[in-house]
Write an enzyme that holds these catalytic residues in place. Structure first.
Site, PDB file in Angstrom:
ATOM      1  N   LYS A  94      11.320  -6.699  10.240  1.00 54.71           N
ATOM      2  CA  LYS A  94      10.405  -7.198  11.166  1.00 54.71           C
ATOM      3  C   LYS A  94      10.720  -8.245  12.131  1.00 54.71           C
ATOM      4  O   LYS A  94      11.833  -8.777  11.436  1.00 54.71           O
ATOM      5  CB  LYS A  94       9.089  -7.768  10.191  1.00 54.71           C
ATOM      6  CG  LYS A  94       7.724  -7.779  11.156  1.00 54.71           C
ATOM      7  CD  LYS A  94       6.709  -6.374  10.897  1.00 54.71           C
ATOM      8  CE  LYS A  94       5.578  -6.630  11.886  1.00 54.71           C
ATOM      9  NZ  LYS A  94       4.629  -5.206  11.437  1.00 54.71           N
TER      10      LYS A  94
ATOM     11  N   THR B 202      -1.905   4.283  14.457  1.00 55.54           N
ATOM     12  CA  THR B 202      -2.449   3.334  13.509  1.00 55.54           C
ATOM     13  C   THR B 202      -3.882   3.407  13.125  1.00 55.54           C
ATOM     14  O   THR B 202      -4.403   3.594  12.099  1.00 55.54           O
ATOM     15  CB  THR B 202      -2.035   1.962  13.551  1.00 55.54           C
ATOM     16  OG1 THR B 202      -0.440   1.946  14.000  1.00 55.54           O
ATOM     17  CG2 THR B 202      -2.325   0.905  12.565  1.00 55.54           C
TER      18      THR B 202
ATOM     19  N   ASN C 140      -4.744  -2.619  19.996  1.00 49.36           N
ATOM     20  CA  ASN C 140      -4.418  -1.264  19.651  1.00 49.36           C
ATOM     21  C   ASN C 140      -5.001  -0.625  18.501  1.00 49.36           C
ATOM     22  O   ASN C 140      -5.695   0.199  18.349  1.00 49.36           O
ATOM     23  CB  ASN C 140      -2.888  -1.065  19.409  1.00 49.36           C
ATOM     24  CG  ASN C 140      -2.125   0.381  19.028  1.00 49.36           C
ATOM     25  OD1 ASN C 140      -2.320   0.560  17.896  1.00 49.36           O
ATOM     26  ND2 ASN C 140      -1.948   0.962  20.044  1.00 49.36           N
TER      27      ASN C 140
HETATM   28  N1  LIG Z   1       0.188  -1.713  16.370  1.00 44.61           N
HETATM   29  C1  LIG Z   1       0.564  -0.944  15.445  1.00 44.61           C
HETATM   30  O1  LIG Z   1       1.065   0.294  15.388  1.00 44.61           O
HETATM   31  C2  LIG Z   1       0.475  -1.766  13.932  1.00 44.61           C
HETATM   32  C3  LIG Z   1      -0.305  -2.875  13.978  1.00 44.61           C
HETATM   33  N2  LIG Z   1      -0.268  -3.578  12.644  1.00 44.61           N
HETATM   34  C4  LIG Z   1      -0.830  -4.625  12.630  1.00 44.61           C
HETATM   35  O2  LIG Z   1      -2.168  -4.614  13.070  1.00 44.61           O
HETATM   36  C5  LIG Z   1      -2.440  -5.915  13.452  1.00 44.61           C
HETATM   37  C6  LIG Z   1      -3.161  -5.687  15.033  1.00 44.61           C
HETATM   38  O3  LIG Z   1      -2.064  -5.210  15.612  1.00 44.61           O
HETATM   39  P1  LIG Z   1      -2.245  -4.703  17.153  1.00 44.61           P
HETATM   40  O4  LIG Z   1      -3.717  -3.787  17.329  1.00 44.61           O
HETATM   41  O5  LIG Z   1      -1.030  -3.853  17.470  1.00 44.61           O
HETATM   42  O6  LIG Z   1      -2.018  -6.202  18.016  1.00 44.61           O
HETATM   43  P2  LIG Z   1      -2.840  -6.254  19.384  1.00 44.61           P
HETATM   44  O7  LIG Z   1      -2.297  -7.389  20.070  1.00 44.61           O
HETATM   45  O8  LIG Z   1      -3.107  -5.085  20.172  1.00 44.61           O
HETATM   46  O9  LIG Z   1      -4.411  -6.725  18.805  1.00 44.61           O
HETATM   47  C7  LIG Z   1      -4.594  -7.747  18.024  1.00 44.61           C
HETATM   48  C8  LIG Z   1      -6.195  -8.022  18.441  1.00 44.61           C
HETATM   49  O10 LIG Z   1      -6.653  -8.853  17.593  1.00 44.61           O
HETATM   50  C9  LIG Z   1      -7.333  -9.839  18.362  1.00 44.61           C
HETATM   51  N3  LIG Z   1      -7.471 -11.218  17.802  1.00 44.61           N
HETATM   52  C10 LIG Z   1      -6.488 -12.083  17.380  1.00 44.61           C
HETATM   53  N4  LIG Z   1      -7.200 -13.239  16.845  1.00 44.61           N
HETATM   54  C11 LIG Z   1      -8.249 -13.160  16.657  1.00 44.61           C
HETATM   55  C12 LIG Z   1      -9.146 -13.687  15.822  1.00 44.61           C
HETATM   56  N5  LIG Z   1      -9.161 -14.866  15.102  1.00 44.61           N
HETATM   57  N6  LIG Z   1     -10.608 -12.987  15.608  1.00 44.61           N
HETATM   58  C13 LIG Z   1     -10.625 -11.731  16.039  1.00 44.61           C
HETATM   59  N7  LIG Z   1      -9.919 -11.104  16.855  1.00 44.61           N
HETATM   60  C14 LIG Z   1      -8.597 -11.726  16.936  1.00 44.61           C
HETATM   61  C15 LIG Z   1      -6.920  -9.799  19.691  1.00 44.61           C
HETATM   62  O11 LIG Z   1      -7.684 -10.493  20.527  1.00 44.61           O
HETATM   63  P3  LIG Z   1      -7.428 -10.667  22.343  1.00 44.61           P
HETATM   64  O12 LIG Z   1      -7.685  -9.161  22.723  1.00 44.61           O
HETATM   65  O13 LIG Z   1      -8.516 -11.482  22.692  1.00 44.61           O
HETATM   66  O14 LIG Z   1      -6.119 -11.204  22.244  1.00 44.61           O
HETATM   67  C16 LIG Z   1      -6.457  -8.384  20.011  1.00 44.61           C
HETATM   68  O15 LIG Z   1      -7.870  -7.958  20.339  1.00 44.61           O
HETATM   69  C17 LIG Z   1      -1.267  -6.743  13.396  1.00 44.61           C
HETATM   70  O16 LIG Z   1      -1.618  -7.869  12.407  1.00 44.61           O
HETATM   71  C18 LIG Z   1      -0.311  -5.855  13.141  1.00 44.61           C
HETATM   72  O17 LIG Z   1       0.847  -6.414  12.164  1.00 44.61           O
HETATM   73  C19 LIG Z   1       0.183  -2.872  11.524  1.00 44.61           C
HETATM   74  C20 LIG Z   1       0.384  -1.312  11.685  1.00 44.61           C
HETATM   75  C21 LIG Z   1       0.845  -0.986  12.715  1.00 44.61           C
HETATM   76  O1  LIG Z   2       6.024   1.473  13.698  1.00 40.61           O
HETATM   77  C1  LIG Z   2       6.851   0.966  13.198  1.00 40.61           C
HETATM   78  O2  LIG Z   2       7.841   1.207  13.050  1.00 40.61           O
HETATM   79  C2  LIG Z   2       6.415  -0.295  12.540  1.00 40.61           C
HETATM   80  C3  LIG Z   2       4.993  -0.719  12.764  1.00 40.61           C
HETATM   81  C4  LIG Z   2       4.782  -1.861  12.044  1.00 40.61           C
HETATM   82  O3  LIG Z   2       5.089  -2.872  12.624  1.00 40.61           O
HETATM   83  C5  LIG Z   2       3.887  -1.935  10.858  1.00 40.61           C
HETATM   84  O4  LIG Z   2       3.427  -1.027  10.290  1.00 40.61           O
HETATM   85  O5  LIG Z   2       3.449  -3.181  10.467  1.00 40.61           O
END
Ligand SMILES: NC(=O)C1=CN([C@@H]2O[C@H](COP(=O)(O)OP(=O)(O)OC[C@H]3O[C@@H](n4cnc5c(N)ncnc54)[C@H](OP(=O)(O)O)[C@@H]3O)[C@@H](O)[C@H]2O)C=CC1
Ligand SMILES: O=C(O)CCC(=O)C(=O)O
Length: 413
Positions: free
Chosen positions: A102, A186, A217
């Site tokens: 990471k 995801t 996302n």
């Molecule tokens: N993207 C991926 O493929 C993967 C992601 N993950 C995990 O999923 C999580 C989200 O990732 P991702 O969706 O890509 O990230 P994004 O940056 O696209 O989205 C994060 C979201 O969380 C919101 N947020 C942040 N703080 C708070 C809070 N206190 N209360 C409510 N909402 C909040 C943000 O709000 P705002 O829109 O207002 O900024 C945003 O909508 C991460 O922890 C990541 O590690 C895990 C596996 C794969």
């Molecule tokens: O797509 C990847 O390679 C990793 C995604 C990721 O960071 C996660 O699963 O937390």
């Protein structure tokens, strides 16, 4: 408790059940490599700011390291170590030929202009390049990073080595070596775990209600697919600024358009404004945390009414909260299973890039669905066999595979 210590505590539970020797357990706890980079970025006003970034490779026994890169003002080494540790177990649970890694940069990307963000991304990736490569370590998007940033990373690496290397990062734009279906992957994986959990508990998905924390996302696609493909009613959603509630179900497609145009969910006209933490207390069947770590603690765990929690985010539940939820018989689908759809389609992207041959969306969705369903079943069967929760079961499967690789390879004589 720091995030890395928290991650270790779940791992330790599985190790004790498996009876793994302490010297092996200690090797598996520690990251293989940690890199900290301090690097300058030229700002638009002519000044130069120094930023700190990280890349951690936790384990590479089963293949190249794999894991996303996040941009966040609070990112630190402890957090990146924990996230890399989780990636090792996630890729192993899904039986992908990868290890875990990471990365992160300590920055608030919303405070940067597009040009500043591009310069920061290019410099950071150049700085960590000593660890990166399609056979070494393959980054991907995470919080606040996206396909456009992956394109800049790919270009930076390609520029430095003298030819285009598509397989060095995943999550790229589809028209530039990306994979169809990665953006939704995801959320699609979360949806499959929700479907399978409902099947196990005898809950009809078309009658189920859902609350989602986070609308980026993972949150958006989890909500959209649970609604469109399972018929669930999404009654509450939050982002970092607030929440929105509609007991009759939010129109998710319209909410996505509203979020994209205004940057907020709480001003959506199709619901009633709520506080961002209210989603945890909603009377719903399913809760999907999809924002950041440590969202559910001993302070709010006893207020949760959901029967199923599918961890869209990594590490949303502290060990104390996990205990409370287990005692209350809430079915928690652990992060290394629930959100593994993203890295699984990243694996498909890497394979497509290496072969320079691209798959159809149907093929991606079908393969992902069958791998997620299989991983869920294996985890559930293991939980029943050992009489443990799903998290411990997932670790048992994942650790067993990494141990096998270590012993067969003779990595640690
Ligand atoms: N993207 C991926 O493929 C993967 C992601 N993950 C995990 O999923 C999580 C989200 O990732 P991702 O969706 O890509 O990230 P994004 O940056 O696209 O989205 C994060 C979201 O969380 C919101 N947020 C942040 N703080 C708070 C809070 N206190 N209360 C409510 N909402 C909040 C943000 O709000 P705002 O829109 O207002 O900024 C945003 O909508 C991460 O922890 C990541 O590690 C895990 C596996 C794969
Ligand atoms: O797509 C990847 O390679 C990793 C995604 C990721 O960071 C996660 O699963 O937390």
């Amino acid at each position: 408790m720091g995030l890395f210590e928290m991650a270790i505590s779940n791992f330790n539970r599985a190790v004790a059940i498996m009876g793994i020797d302490e010297e092996y357990a200690e090797m598996l706890r520690r990251p293989k490599r940690c890199l900290i980079v301090d690097f300058p970025v030229l700002m638009d006003d002519g000044s130069v700011k120094v930023f700190t970034g990280y890349r951690v490779q936790h384990n590479t026994a089963r293949g190249p390291a794999k894991g996303g890169i996040r941009y966040h003002p609070e990112t630190n080494l402890d957090e990146v170590k924990a996230l890399a540790f989780w990636m090792t177990w996630k890729t192993s649970l899904m039986d992908l030929p990868f290890g875990g890694a990471k990365g992160g940069v300590r920055v608030d990307p919303k405070s940067l202009s597009e040009k500043e963000l591009r310069r920061l991304s290019r410099r950071y990736f150049s700085e960590i390049q000593i660890m990166i490569g399609p056979q070494h370590d393959i980054p991907a998007p995470d919080v606040n990073t996206n396909p456009d940033i992956m394109a800049v990373y790919m270009d930076t690496y390609s520029m430095n080595i003298g030819h285009t290397e598509l397989g060095v990062v995943t999550g790229k734009p589809v028209r530039l070596g990306g994979s169809k279906g990665r953006e939704e992957a995801t959320g699609r994986g979360v949806m499959v775990t929700v479907r399978e959990a409902c099947r196990e508990l005898g809950i009809e998905t078309s009658k189920a209600t859902v609350a989602v924390q986070g609308f980026g996302n993972v949150g958006m696609y989890s909500a959209l697919l649970c609604n469109h493909e399972l018929g669930c009613k999404i009654i509450a959603v939050s982002d970092s600024k607030g929440g929105i509630f509609n007991p009759n179900g939010l129109n998710i497609q319209e909410l996505i358009e509203h979020k994209k145009s205004t940057g907020k969910v709480d001003s959506f006209p199709g619901g009633e404004r709520i506080g961002k933490d209210d989603v945890f207390e909603m009377d719903v069947d399913i809760l999907i945390p999809a924002a950041l770590e440590n969202a559910i603690t001993e302070d709010n765990a006893h207020k949760i009414k959901a029967k199923i929690i599918s961890e869209g985010v990594n590490g949303p539940i502290t060990p104390e909260a996990d205990k409370i939820l287990n005692q209350r018989r809430v079915m928690v689908i652990p992060d290394i299973l629930a959100n593994a759809g993203g890295v699984t389609v990243s694996y498909f992207e890497w394979v497509q890039d290496l072969q320079a041959f691209f798959w159809s969306l149907e093929q991606i969705r079908e393969t992902l669905e069958s791998m997620m369903t299989e991983a869920f079943k294996e985890t559930l069967d293991t939980a029943k066999k050992y009489g443990v929760d799903l998290r411990t079961a997932a670790y048992i499967i994942a650790i067993d595979r990494v141990m096998y690789a270590i012993k067969k390879r003779g990595i640690y004589p």
